[in-house]
Design a protein around this motif. Structure first.
Motif, mmCIF file in Angstrom:
data_model
loop_
_atom_site.group_PDB
_atom_site.id
_atom_site.type_symbol
_atom_site.label_atom_id
_atom_site.label_comp_id
_atom_site.label_asym_id
_atom_site.label_seq_id
_atom_site.Cartn_x
_atom_site.Cartn_y
_atom_site.Cartn_z
ATOM 1 N N MET A 108 -8.053 -0.745 7.840
ATOM 2 C CA MET A 108 -8.220 -1.221 6.053
ATOM 3 C C MET A 108 -8.077 0.382 5.321
ATOM 4 O O MET A 108 -8.294 -0.924 4.129
ATOM 5 C CB MET A 108 -8.557 -2.094 6.399
ATOM 6 N N ALA A 109 -7.518 1.168 5.966
ATOM 7 C CA ALA A 109 -7.472 1.402 4.967
ATOM 8 C C ALA A 109 -6.662 1.681 3.934
ATOM 9 O O ALA A 109 -5.671 1.401 3.214
ATOM 10 C CB ALA A 109 -7.158 2.896 5.064
ATOM 11 N N PRO A 110 -7.638 1.795 2.557
ATOM 12 C CA PRO A 110 -6.799 1.514 0.642
ATOM 13 C C PRO A 110 -5.508 1.972 0.539
ATOM 14 O O PRO A 110 -5.447 3.740 1.311
ATOM 15 C CB PRO A 110 -7.622 1.445 0.053
ATOM 16 N N GLY A 111 -4.115 1.920 0.128
ATOM 17 C CA GLY A 111 -3.263 2.293 0.169
ATOM 18 C C GLY A 111 -2.098 1.168 0.330
ATOM 19 O O GLY A 111 -2.161 -0.028 0.948
ATOM 20 N N GLY A 112 -0.983 1.391 -0.457
ATOM 21 C CA GLY A 112 0.328 0.911 -0.220
ATOM 22 C C GLY A 112 0.753 0.452 0.920
ATOM 23 O O GLY A 112 0.640 -0.833 1.483
ATOM 24 N N PRO A 113 1.224 1.593 1.529
ATOM 25 C CA PRO A 113 1.452 1.250 2.755
ATOM 26 C C PRO A 113 0.435 0.175 4.151
ATOM 27 O O PRO A 113 1.373 -0.883 4.462
ATOM 28 C CB PRO A 113 1.626 2.616 3.726
ATOM 29 N N THR A 114 -1.051 0.331 3.559
ATOM 30 C CA THR A 114 -1.847 -0.407 4.204
ATOM 31 C C THR A 114 -1.725 -1.996 3.847
ATOM 32 O O THR A 114 -1.153 -3.390 5.154
ATOM 33 C CB THR A 114 -3.460 -0.246 4.099
ATOM 34 N N PHE A 115 -1.633 -1.870 2.700
ATOM 35 C CA PHE A 115 -1.050 -3.361 2.007
ATOM 36 C C PHE A 115 0.047 -4.393 3.071
ATOM 37 O O PHE A 115 -0.100 -5.022 2.863
ATOM 38 C CB PHE A 115 -1.349 -3.753 0.394
ATOM 39 N N ALA A 116 0.997 -3.270 2.734
ATOM 40 C CA ALA A 116 2.356 -3.774 3.485
ATOM 41 C C ALA A 116 2.357 -4.478 4.347
ATOM 42 O O ALA A 116 3.031 -5.649 5.392
ATOM 43 C CB ALA A 116 4.295 -3.258 3.016
ATOM 44 N N TYR B 292 5.951 -2.559 -0.706
ATOM 45 C CA TYR B 292 4.588 -1.096 -1.344
ATOM 46 C C TYR B 292 4.224 -0.548 -2.658
ATOM 47 O O TYR B 292 3.704 -0.032 -2.629
ATOM 48 C CB TYR B 292 5.172 -0.145 -0.515
ATOM 49 N N LEU B 293 5.233 -0.611 -3.290
ATOM 50 C CA LEU B 293 5.265 -0.427 -4.568
ATOM 51 C C LEU B 293 4.299 -0.909 -5.838
ATOM 52 O O LEU B 293 3.706 -0.258 -7.072
ATOM 53 C CB LEU B 293 6.444 -0.295 -5.829
ATOM 54 N N ILE B 294 4.084 -2.360 -6.205
ATOM 55 C CA ILE B 294 3.345 -3.181 -5.873
ATOM 56 C C ILE B 294 1.989 -2.933 -5.896
ATOM 57 O O ILE B 294 1.137 -2.838 -6.764
ATOM 58 C CB ILE B 294 3.668 -4.465 -6.191
ATOM 59 N N SER B 295 1.806 -2.729 -4.698
ATOM 60 C CA SER B 295 0.049 -2.938 -4.666
ATOM 61 C C SER B 295 -0.271 -1.239 -4.376
ATOM 62 O O SER B 295 -1.839 -0.995 -4.797
ATOM 63 C CB SER B 295 0.401 -2.712 -2.579
ATOM 64 N N GLY B 296 0.962 -0.568 -4.508
ATOM 65 C CA GLY B 296 0.504 1.253 -4.951
ATOM 66 C C GLY B 296 -0.408 1.121 -5.755
ATOM 67 O O GLY B 296 -0.809 2.393 -6.452
ATOM 68 N N VAL B 297 -0.418 0.385 -6.981
ATOM 69 C CA VAL B 297 -0.100 1.180 -8.374
ATOM 70 C C VAL B 297 -1.393 0.078 -8.338
ATOM 71 O O VAL B 297 -3.069 1.085 -9.390
ATOM 72 C CB VAL B 297 0.029 0.009 -9.588
ATOM 73 N N TYR C 291 -0.258 5.872 -3.886
ATOM 74 C CA TYR C 291 0.210 5.537 -2.696
ATOM 75 C C TYR C 291 0.440 6.619 -1.165
ATOM 76 O O TYR C 291 1.225 5.974 -0.767
ATOM 77 C CB TYR C 291 1.797 5.637 -3.258
ATOM 78 N N SER C 292 -0.981 6.763 -0.972
ATOM 79 C CA SER C 292 -0.937 7.721 -0.364
ATOM 80 C C SER C 292 -1.193 6.170 1.694
ATOM 81 O O SER C 292 -1.830 5.501 1.364
ATOM 82 C CB SER C 292 -2.297 8.827 -0.030
ATOM 83 N N GLY C 293 -1.466 7.054 2.629
ATOM 84 C CA GLY C 293 -2.151 5.839 3.844
ATOM 85 C C GLY C 293 -0.738 6.083 4.693
ATOM 86 O O GLY C 293 -0.679 5.167 5.668
#
Length: 331
Positions: free
Chosen positions: A102-110, A180-185, A189-191
């Motif tokens: 679960m490395a932090p990042g928009g892709p992981t959240f998505a 991706y866009l909202i969580s990336g804030v 945005y990496s990952g």
């Protein structure tokens, strides 16, 4: 034929946009995704403060210890005990191979968002889109005008179904983009190239890692959201049938909500009723097969669930077309 179908689809698209169903879907996503993002961020911060470190290894080790402690409880149901055993083995595999799941990042959240949304959240959104796509013609009194046009009924129904598929696809794409866009804030945005392990197999209540292989996260997301799209198409198709059978959008909404909610309950209790594996709402958690999670009923596999969902979708289309073509609109 192609141009006439295209015009019919354009007409149905305008109808759907006029009813602002898709706008409602986008607004729901725009409101709830930031809430989920904050909840995820708060959970990460709380865990880091409790552990006194930002290193993921001690945190993952602590999760394993917590699950082992839960296993020691004599009151834990057998199905939960099996689930925890598999989860411990999986987390230990990640730890042994030095991969942060679960490395932090928009892709992981998505990725995590789809895991949670595929069973209830996304199907409910698709129900909102599809529930009155046919029944609204009855409630608005336009069905007689629609069916007295010099166009075969199957073409009319096909144009509605194609429009539903179009907006279902747009909904899944919009979900990925907004997650991706909202969580990336918050998370960055990496990952996209983060290594993700998949190919876990469940043998009995044990985790088989012999077939595990590594994928970059963007490929895993394509697989995951592809399965999410398939689930949405199946739920949309069943809702489409209900919209043909029931002339009230409210009744159709109630039927589908009851089906989805009962599916969540059955998923928790399915091990005591093996025949429930043939119900569509027990087979919605397709992404669990990618993650190596214990299925609701022992022996269920990804091909099995795909086959069950496909049969439900095909049967729903057959019923929808049969009823719509033969229906007496003067009734």
């Amino acid at each position: 034929m192609g141009q006439s179908m295209l015009r019919l689809v354009q007409n149905e698209t305008i109808k759907l946009l006029r009813r602002r169903r898709f706008l409602v879907v986008v607004l729901i996503l725009a409101i709830l995704i930031p809430i989920f993002t904050y909840a995820q961020y708060h959970s990460v911060v709380t865990t880091q403060e409790r552990m006194g470190t930002t290193d993921w290894r001690p945190m993952l080790t602590q999760q394993i210890v917590d699950m082992q402690n839960r296993l020691a409880s004599s009151r834990l149901p057998d199905e939960w005990r099996d689930l925890l055993k598999v989860r411990i083995q999986q987390q230990q595999y990640y730890l042994d191979h030095d991969i942060n799941p679960m490395a932090p990042g928009g892709p992981t959240f998505a990725r995590g968002f789809m895991d949670q949304a595929i069973t209830m959240f996304l199907p409910m959104i698709i129900v909102v889109l599809a529930v009155d796509i046919v029944s609204s013609e009855f409630s608005e009194g336009t069905v007689k005008l629609l069916l007295t046009r010099p166009v075969r009924r199957w073409k009319i129904l096909t144009s509605k179904y194609l429009t539903l598929l179009l907006f279902t696809s747009l909904t899944v794409i919009t979900t990925l983009a907004m997650a991706y866009l909202i969580s990336g804030v918050v998370f960055g945005y990496s990952g996209w190239t983060l290594p993700i392990l998949t190919g876990f197999q469940i043998v009995g209540s044990e985790l088989d890692t012999s077939g595990v292989f590594m994928l970059p996260q963007w490929q895993f997301l394509l697989m995951q959201y592809g399965l999410g799209w398939f689930v949405c198409v199946v739920v949309g198709t069943i809702t489409f049938m209900v919209s043909v059978l029931v002339r009230s959008a409210a009744a159709g909404m109630g039927i589908m909500m009851a089906a989805l909610i009962s599916g969540m309950i059955l998923t928790q209790m399915a091990s005591s009723w093996e025949a429930s594996k043939y119900l569509f709402n027990v087979n919605l958690e397709l992404t669990d097969y990618l993650n190596g999670t214990l299925p609701p009923i022992a022996g269920m596999t990804l091909p099995f669930s795909l086959a069950v969902l496909s049969i439900w979708a095909i049967a729903s289309l057959v019923v929808a077309y049969t009823v719509f073509i033969r229906r007496d609109v003067t009734a």
